[in-house]
Scaffold this motif. Structure first.
Motif, PDB file in Angstrom:
ATOM      1  N   SER A   1       0.813  -1.209   0.000  1.00 36.78           N
ATOM      2  CA  SER A   1       0.000   0.000   0.000  1.00 36.78           C
ATOM      3  C   SER A   1       0.850   1.265   0.000  1.00 36.78           C
ATOM      4  N   VAL A   2       1.962   1.249   0.712  1.00 38.02           N
ATOM      5  CA  VAL A   2       2.858   2.411   0.712  1.00 38.02           C
ATOM      6  C   VAL A   2       3.399   2.648  -0.697  1.00 38.02           C
ATOM      7  N   GLY A   3       3.896   1.582  -1.331  1.00 41.68           N
ATOM      8  CA  GLY A   3       4.416   1.726  -2.684  1.00 41.68           C
ATOM      9  C   GLY A   3       3.350   2.147  -3.668  1.00 41.68           C
ATOM     10  N   ARG A   4       2.176   1.555  -3.548  1.00 40.74           N
ATOM     11  CA  ARG A   4       1.090   1.872  -4.472  1.00 40.74           C
ATOM     12  C   ARG A   4       0.639   3.320  -4.320  1.00 40.74           C
ATOM     13  N   PHE A   5       0.642   3.822  -3.090  1.00 42.80           N
ATOM     14  CA  PHE A   5       0.222   5.198  -2.863  1.00 42.80           C
ATOM     15  C   PHE A   5       1.105   6.175  -3.637  1.00 42.80           C
ATOM     16  N   PHE A   6       2.415   5.992  -3.542  1.00 39.93           N
ATOM     17  CA  PHE A   6       3.331   6.926  -4.188  1.00 39.93           C
ATOM     18  C   PHE A   6       3.370   6.734  -5.705  1.00 39.93           C
ATOM     19  N   VAL A   7       3.343   5.484  -6.162  1.00 41.28           N
ATOM     20  CA  VAL A   7       3.355   5.235  -7.605  1.00 41.28           C
ATOM     21  C   VAL A   7       2.084   5.775  -8.249  1.00 41.28           C
ATOM     22  N   GLU A   8       0.980   5.612  -7.557  1.00 37.36           N
ATOM     23  CA  GLU A   8      -0.307   6.071  -8.096  1.00 37.36           C
ATOM     24  C   GLU A   8      -0.316   7.576  -8.318  1.00 37.36           C
ATOM     25  N   GLY A   9       0.452   8.292  -7.498  1.00 39.62           N
ATOM     26  CA  GLY A   9       0.527   9.735  -7.651  1.00 39.62           C
ATOM     27  C   GLY A   9       1.173  10.171  -8.949  1.00 39.62           C
ATOM     28  N   LEU A  10       1.921   9.259  -9.591  1.00 39.08           N
ATOM     29  CA  LEU A  10       2.582   9.572 -10.865  1.00 39.08           C
ATOM     30  C   LEU A  10       1.745   9.175 -12.070  1.00 39.08           C
ATOM     31  N   ARG A  11       0.728   8.367 -11.849  1.00 42.72           N
ATOM     32  CA  ARG A  11      -0.028   7.828 -12.975  1.00 42.72           C
ATOM     33  C   ARG A  11      -1.035   8.825 -13.535  1.00 42.72           C
ATOM     34  N   THR A  12      -1.365   8.626 -14.798  1.00 40.13           N
ATOM     35  CA  THR A  12      -2.326   9.507 -15.476  1.00 40.13           C
ATOM     36  C   THR A  12      -3.602   8.770 -15.872  1.00 40.13           C
ATOM     37  N   ASP A  13      -3.637   7.461 -15.644  1.00 39.21           N
ATOM     38  CA  ASP A  13      -4.806   6.677 -16.058  1.00 39.21           C
ATOM     39  C   ASP A  13      -5.503   6.039 -14.862  1.00 39.21           C
ATOM     40  N   SER A  14      -5.377   6.691 -13.708  1.00 39.31           N
ATOM     41  CA  SER A  14      -5.938   6.133 -12.483  1.00 39.31           C
ATOM     42  C   SER A  14      -7.458   6.233 -12.455  1.00 39.31           C
ATOM     43  N   LEU A  15      -8.071   5.314 -11.735  1.00 42.54           N
ATOM     44  CA  LEU A  15      -9.494   5.430 -11.446  1.00 42.54           C
ATOM     45  C   LEU A  15      -9.688   6.569 -10.453  1.00 42.54           C
ATOM     46  N   ILE A  16     -10.697   7.387 -10.704  1.00 44.38           N
ATOM     47  CA  ILE A  16     -10.937   8.566  -9.883  1.00 44.38           C
ATOM     48  C   ILE A  16     -12.251   8.413  -9.122  1.00 44.38           C
ATOM     49  N   VAL A  17     -12.248   8.879  -7.853  1.00 47.88           N
ATOM     50  CA  VAL A  17     -13.487   8.883  -7.083  1.00 47.88           C
ATOM     51  C   VAL A  17     -14.482   9.800  -7.786  1.00 47.88           C
ATOM     52  N   TRP A  18     -15.722   9.366  -7.857  1.00 46.96           N
ATOM     53  CA  TRP A  18     -16.748  10.095  -8.597  1.00 46.96           C
ATOM     54  C   TRP A  18     -16.745  11.590  -8.266  1.00 46.96           C
ATOM     55  N   ASP A  19     -16.699  12.416  -9.328  1.00 41.81           N
ATOM     56  CA  ASP A  19     -16.837  13.870  -9.218  1.00 41.81           C
ATOM     57  C   ASP A  19     -15.782  14.520  -8.325  1.00 41.81           C
ATOM     58  N   THR A  20     -14.625  13.878  -8.162  1.00 41.59           N
ATOM     59  CA  THR A  20     -13.531  14.476  -7.395  1.00 41.59           C
ATOM     60  C   THR A  20     -12.233  14.217  -8.147  1.00 41.59           C
ATOM     61  N   SER A  21     -11.162  14.765  -7.625  1.00 44.05           N
ATOM     62  CA  SER A  21      -9.845  14.512  -8.220  1.00 44.05           C
ATOM     63  C   SER A  21      -9.077  13.459  -7.439  1.00 44.05           C
ATOM     64  N   LEU A  22      -9.713  12.826  -6.471  1.00 43.35           N
ATOM     65  CA  LEU A  22      -9.048  11.810  -5.649  1.00 43.35           C
ATOM     66  C   LEU A  22      -8.830  10.537  -6.434  1.00 43.35           C
ATOM     67  N   ARG A  23      -7.653   9.981  -6.318  1.00 43.36           N
ATOM     68  CA  ARG A  23      -7.371   8.691  -6.935  1.00 43.36           C
ATOM     69  C   ARG A  23      -7.848   7.593  -5.993  1.00 43.36           C
ATOM     70  N   ILE A  24      -8.646   6.710  -6.517  1.00 40.83           N
ATOM     71  CA  ILE A  24      -9.246   5.657  -5.692  1.00 40.83           C
ATOM     72  C   ILE A  24      -8.183   4.776  -5.061  1.00 40.83           C
ATOM     73  N   ALA A  25      -7.155   4.407  -5.846  1.00 44.85           N
ATOM     74  CA  ALA A  25      -6.115   3.521  -5.324  1.00 44.85           C
ATOM     75  C   ALA A  25      -5.359   4.164  -4.167  1.00 44.85           C
ATOM     76  N   GLN A  26      -5.188   5.475  -4.190  1.00 45.88           N
ATOM     77  CA  GLN A  26      -4.513   6.145  -3.080  1.00 45.88           C
ATOM     78  C   GLN A  26      -5.385   6.144  -1.827  1.00 45.88           C
ATOM     79  N   VAL A  27      -6.674   6.377  -2.012  1.00 48.97           N
ATOM     80  CA  VAL A  27      -7.595   6.332  -0.875  1.00 48.97           C
ATOM     81  C   VAL A  27      -7.621   4.921  -0.277  1.00 48.97           C
ATOM     82  N   MET A  28      -7.696   3.923  -1.149  1.00 50.53           N
ATOM     83  CA  MET A  28      -7.703   2.533  -0.686  1.00 50.53           C
ATOM     84  C   MET A  28      -6.392   2.185   0.019  1.00 50.53           C
TER      85      MET A  28
END
Length: 271
Positions: free
Chosen positions: A216-243
């Motif tokens: 989860s630590v690695g995924r959180f930081f890597v996800e911050g670099l991605r451009t094709d992440s799943l986004i929480v509905w109507d927000t800019s939050l990346r779902i994988a980072q929240v998870m």
């Protein structure tokens, strides 16, 4: 010249009407190597040889289904207009968090029915799961997905990457961060860490919780670099980072609770 760079063929083999994609083959390879590792360790830990074979036979289809449903749910604006694409998993679009949720639920139900400690089961499985994830990211590489933002070729060359990786990161005229590679390397390091911690003989359940935290630590930081992440509905939050943050907090709380409540008295190497 960059204009002549062609992506690697996503198709591994065509047998008449049957098309076999590298994406599926690579994920299958990760699952098989993970199973091999788990079977070897389960025998050493006193479980029946076919325990993990039985688990995988159930967990793999459940994991794929949950991974796809998870992805489709957060991309529903696209799939509601393209329902024929919902089952096209060979094109990519499966979420690891969805797969993990499905796998963990399968392990929980299986362990209760078989009278096996859930924590013992997932402790043994932890390095195997992470190994499968490390290998599986190369399926994303073949599909040119799970990448980060734009970079220069000079930047990629400064990372000492081989040309086949650099060239595959050239997509529609632009080079991108190979975030699939960052996560894969983080996961491979995690596998080595978990294999080492087996010898440390942590309390039961803590090897699995270490896996949750490490990934989860690695995924959180890597996800911050991605451009094709799943986004929480109507927000800019990346779902994988929240998870990832949720799982880290949950793992730490469970770790502390089990210690204080005396639920983790047995150790990994104990039968």
């Amino acid at each position: 010249m960059e204009q002549t760079i062609q992506p690697l063929d996503r198709v591994a083999l065509e047998l008449g009407p049957i098309t076999i994609y590298w994406y599926g083959l690579i994920i299958g390879l990760g699952a098989m190597l993970g199973l091999w590792l788990a079977v070897r360790e389960s025998e050493r830990r006193g479980l029946a040889k076919d325990t993990f074979v039985d688990v995988v036979m159930i967990a793999v289809p459940v994991a794929i289904l949950c991974a796809r449903l998870y992805y489709v749910a957060f991309e529903w604006d696209f799939y509601k207009d393209n329902p024929g694409k919902i089952l096209a998993v060979w094109e990519g679009g499966i979420a690891i968090h969805g797969a993990l949720i499905g796998s963990f639920l399968t392990a929980l139900i299986f362990s209760k029915k078989k009278g096996i400690s859930f924590w013992k089961l997932v402790d043994i499985a932890a390095p195997s799961i992470l190994l499968g994830q490390a290998i599986g990211r190369w399926g994303n590489f073949m599909n040119q997905e799970a990448h980060g933002g734009p970079v220069t070729r000079d930047f990629l060359e400064s990372l000492m990457l081989p040309d086949f990786i650099i060239n595959q990161m050239y997509i529609d005229g632009t080079y991108y961060h190979p975030t699939f590679l960052y996560e894969s390397l983080w996961s491979f390091i995690g596998v080595l860490l978990l294999l080492y911690l087996r010898r440390v003989n942590l309390h039961r359940g803590e090897l699995f919780l270490t896996y949750i935290i490490w990934y989860s630590v690695g995924r959180f930081f890597v996800e911050g670099l991605r451009t094709d992440s799943l986004i929480v509905w109507d927000t800019s939050l990346r779902i994988a980072q929240v998870m990832s943050l949720t799982w880290i907090v949950a793992a730490v709380i469970i770790w502390i609770y089990r210690r204080k409540a005396g639920l983790a008295e047995k150790r990994y190497l104990e039968s």
